[in-house]
Design an enzyme around this catalytic site. Structure first.
Site, PDB file in Angstrom:
ATOM      1  N   THR A  46       0.853  -1.191   0.000  1.00 18.47           N
ATOM      2  CA  THR A  46       0.000   0.000   0.000  1.00 18.47           C
ATOM      3  C   THR A  46       0.889   1.241   0.000  1.00 18.47           C
ATOM      4  OG1 THR A  46      -0.237   0.246   2.402  1.00 18.47           O
ATOM      5  CG2 THR A  46      -1.757  -1.271   1.314  1.00 18.47           C
ATOM      6  N   GLY A  47       0.359   2.311  -0.597  1.00 19.92           N
ATOM      7  CA  GLY A  47       1.192   3.502  -0.774  1.00 19.92           C
ATOM      8  C   GLY A  47       2.318   3.221  -1.758  1.00 19.92           C
ATOM      9  N   GLY A  48       2.081   2.292  -2.669  1.00 14.87           N
ATOM     10  CA  GLY A  48       3.135   1.845  -3.592  1.00 14.87           C
ATOM     11  C   GLY A  48       3.346   2.753  -4.788  1.00 14.87           C
ATOM     12  N   GLY A  80       7.171   7.536  -3.121  1.00 10.07           N
ATOM     13  CA  GLY A  80       8.131   7.507  -2.021  1.00 10.07           C
ATOM     14  C   GLY A  80       8.657   6.128  -1.654  1.00 10.07           C
ATOM     15  N   ILE A  81       8.597   5.809  -0.369  1.00  9.90           N
ATOM     16  CA  ILE A  81       9.145   4.555   0.162  1.00  9.90           C
ATOM     17  C   ILE A  81       8.404   3.347  -0.434  1.00  9.90           C
ATOM     18  CG2 ILE A  81       9.385   3.178   2.279  1.00  9.90           C
ATOM     19  CD1 ILE A  81       9.674   5.958   3.775  1.00  9.90           C
ATOM     20  N   GLY A  82       7.098   3.455  -0.573  1.00  6.88           N
ATOM     21  CA  GLY A  82       6.307   2.350  -1.126  1.00  6.88           C
ATOM     22  C   GLY A  82       6.683   2.069  -2.567  1.00  6.88           C
ATOM     23  N   SER A 106       7.075   4.894  12.183  1.00  8.98           N
ATOM     24  CA  SER A 106       7.937   6.084  12.108  1.00  8.98           C
ATOM     25  C   SER A 106       8.732   6.167  13.395  1.00  8.98           C
ATOM     26  CB  SER A 106       7.089   7.341  11.981  1.00  8.98           C
ATOM     27  OG  SER A 106       7.893   8.489  12.207  1.00  8.98           O
ATOM     28  N   TYR A 140       0.333  12.284  14.882  1.00  9.35           N
ATOM     29  CA  TYR A 140       1.008  11.311  14.002  1.00  9.35           C
ATOM     30  C   TYR A 140       1.698  10.239  14.844  1.00  9.35           C
ATOM     31  CZ  TYR A 140       4.409   9.780  10.415  1.00  9.35           C
ATOM     32  OH  TYR A 140       5.176   9.055   9.531  1.00  9.35           O
TER      33      TYR A 140
HETATM   34  N1  LIG Z   1       9.337  10.214   4.490  1.00  5.90           N
HETATM   35  C1  LIG Z   1       9.531  10.261   5.803  1.00  5.90           C
HETATM   36  O1  LIG Z   1      10.303  11.101   6.320  1.00  5.90           O
HETATM   37  C2  LIG Z   1       8.864   9.263   6.703  1.00  5.90           C
HETATM   38  C3  LIG Z   1       9.318   9.155   8.025  1.00  5.90           C
HETATM   39  C4  LIG Z   1       8.683   8.246   8.868  1.00  5.90           C
HETATM   40  C5  LIG Z   1       7.638   7.467   8.413  1.00  5.90           C
HETATM   41  N2  LIG Z   1       7.206   7.604   7.136  1.00  5.90           N
HETATM   42  C6  LIG Z   1       6.085   6.763   6.713  1.00  5.90           C
HETATM   43  O2  LIG Z   1       6.428   6.076   5.528  1.00  5.90           O
HETATM   44  C7  LIG Z   1       5.246   5.776   4.792  1.00  5.90           C
HETATM   45  C8  LIG Z   1       5.457   6.183   3.343  1.00  5.90           C
HETATM   46  O3  LIG Z   1       5.646   7.595   3.307  1.00  5.90           O
HETATM   47  P1  LIG Z   1       6.484   8.323   2.161  1.00  5.90           P
HETATM   48  O4  LIG Z   1       7.496   9.151   2.833  1.00  5.90           O
HETATM   49  O5  LIG Z   1       6.859   7.386   1.108  1.00  5.90           O
HETATM   50  O6  LIG Z   1       5.360   9.367   1.655  1.00  5.90           O
HETATM   51  P2  LIG Z   1       4.619   9.570   0.260  1.00  5.90           P
HETATM   52  O7  LIG Z   1       5.611   9.637  -0.848  1.00  5.90           O
HETATM   53  O8  LIG Z   1       3.713  10.726   0.490  1.00  5.90           O
HETATM   54  O9  LIG Z   1       3.778   8.232   0.095  1.00  5.90           O
HETATM   55  C9  LIG Z   1       2.664   7.982   0.899  1.00  5.90           C
HETATM   56  C10 LIG Z   1       1.841   6.955   0.173  1.00  5.90           C
HETATM   57  O10 LIG Z   1       0.705   6.611   0.981  1.00  5.90           O
HETATM   58  C11 LIG Z   1      -0.464   6.745   0.205  1.00  5.90           C
HETATM   59  N3  LIG Z   1      -1.575   7.120   1.057  1.00  5.90           N
HETATM   60  C12 LIG Z   1      -1.622   8.067   2.014  1.00  5.90           C
HETATM   61  N4  LIG Z   1      -2.829   8.099   2.574  1.00  5.90           N
HETATM   62  C13 LIG Z   1      -3.555   7.148   1.954  1.00  5.90           C
HETATM   63  C14 LIG Z   1      -4.878   6.688   2.073  1.00  5.90           C
HETATM   64  N5  LIG Z   1      -5.721   7.214   2.983  1.00  5.90           N
HETATM   65  N6  LIG Z   1      -5.294   5.679   1.259  1.00  5.90           N
HETATM   66  C15 LIG Z   1      -4.463   5.138   0.338  1.00  5.90           C
HETATM   67  N7  LIG Z   1      -3.193   5.523   0.174  1.00  5.90           N
HETATM   68  C16 LIG Z   1      -2.768   6.523   0.976  1.00  5.90           C
HETATM   69  C17 LIG Z   1      -0.145   7.814  -0.799  1.00  5.90           C
HETATM   70  O11 LIG Z   1      -1.025   7.700  -1.891  1.00  5.90           O
HETATM   71  P3  LIG Z   1      -1.336   9.016  -2.760  1.00  5.90           P
HETATM   72  O12 LIG Z   1       0.004   9.532  -3.195  1.00  5.90           O
HETATM   73  O13 LIG Z   1      -2.148   8.490  -3.884  1.00  5.90           O
HETATM   74  O14 LIG Z   1      -2.061   9.945  -1.841  1.00  5.90           O
HETATM   75  C18 LIG Z   1       1.279   7.475  -1.148  1.00  5.90           C
HETATM   76  O15 LIG Z   1       1.310   6.428  -2.074  1.00  5.90           O
HETATM   77  C19 LIG Z   1       4.108   6.500   5.488  1.00  5.90           C
HETATM   78  O16 LIG Z   1       3.401   5.591   6.308  1.00  5.90           O
HETATM   79  C20 LIG Z   1       4.827   7.533   6.346  1.00  5.90           C
HETATM   80  O17 LIG Z   1       4.081   7.894   7.488  1.00  5.90           O
HETATM   81  C21 LIG Z   1       7.788   8.480   6.265  1.00  5.90           C
END
Ligand SMILES: NC(=O)c1ccc[n+]([C@@H]2O[C@H](COP(=O)([O-])OP(=O)(O)OC[C@H]3O[C@@H](n4cnc5c(N)ncnc54)[C@H](OP(=O)(O)O)[C@@H]3O)[C@@H](O)[C@H]2O)c1
Length: 249
Positions: free
Chosen positions: A12-14, A17-19, A137, A150
């Protein structure tokens, strides 16, 4: 032979970013990947970029119907899955005094409810010996300005993981948590900070990290691969911080 040859992974979230980095690495290691994201256009673009190993579904993880659709798709197309990466999530940085019920619900709906019901619907479809990985996180343990809601939403899934370790042990399904530190992904543009302040946020984060820089999505993907592949086959119930040492500061 890739490390995930003949495996089916749902991420999910693929689409971002990380996904997305995880989906790309898993596909390169031979897995068939199904990505789930909220924005249909972004999911389609990501699938095209990932190539023939990938398929995608758009839906909100807060909505149970999304997980039912994902489970039905997996059952019909693959029969079963091997890996479920519950990674979708979002954040809004703000002091507690400014948090509205809408802000609170948005984070708990995506980060907590989305994970719980995703695992509930997908677990029956996981092959015995499979792997579940939840993206939390470092904010759940380290106090960071404006992260209260968060942090709470992520702390809850770490508690879920501990319970699921024992619930799924008879099927040898491993359940682990990946806790990124500040990582350079599109999430930076979604924090709720003004666009002109974003580079300041990034510089401040980099200064707090002993390694002096933010993490890369690919570095988180490597850790996800380790936890979800045979290399991690005796590891369950860990919460792995991939954070350049920031948790220690
Ligand atoms: N980057 C950081 O610094 C960091 C640090 C700690 C933890 N994290 C965690 O890592 C995970 C990935 O984050 P990321 O940094 O890769 O951010 P990102 O690039 O914004 O990716 C987030 C992904 O989650 C999806 N998403 C968010 N809300 C959703 C929902 N309600 N239903 C379906 N999809 C949803 C987004 O889909 P859409 O793009 O289509 O909205 C996107 O694919 C998250 O859980 C985040 O909390 C990130």
């Amino acid at each position: 032979m890739g490390k995930l040859s003949n495996k089916v992974a749902v991420i999910t979230g693929g689409n971002s970013g990380i996904g997305f980095a995880t989906a790309r690495l898993f596909a390169n290691e031979g897995a068939k990947v199904l990505i789930v994201g909220r924005r249909e256009g972004a999911v389609n673009e990501a699938v095209a970029a990932l190539g023939p190993q990938a398929t995608g579904l758009a839906g909100d993880v807060a909505d149970l119907a999304t997980h039912e659709r994902v489970a039905a798709y997996v059952a019909e197309r693959f029969g079963q899955a091997d890996i479920y990466v519950a990674n979708a999530g979002g954040i809004r940085i703000q002091p507690s005094s400014a948090v509205t019920a809408t802000d609170y619900d948005a984070q708990f709906l995506a980060n907590t409810r989305g994970i719980f019901f995703g695992v509930q619907k997908m677990a029956p479809l996981l092959r015995d010996g499979g792997a579940i990985l939840l993206t939390s996180s470092i904010a759940s343990r380290k106090v960071l300005d404006g992260h209260t809601v968060y942090a709470g939403s992520k702390a809850a899934i770490e508690a879920f993981a501990r319970n699921w370790v024992l619930e799924f042990k008879d099927r040898r399904i491993r359940v682990n948590v990946l806790s990124p530190g500040p990582t350079d992904t599109p999430i930076i543009g979604k924090l709720g900070v003004a666009p002109e302040a974003q580079s300041q946020v990034e510089e401040q984060a980099a200064r707090m990290i002993p390694f002096g820089r933010m993490g890369k999505a690919e570095e988180l993907a490597q850790a996800a691969l380790f936890l979800c592949s045979a290399e991690g086959q005796f590891i369950t119930g860990v919460n792995l911080a991939v954070d350049g040492g920031i948790t220690l500061t």
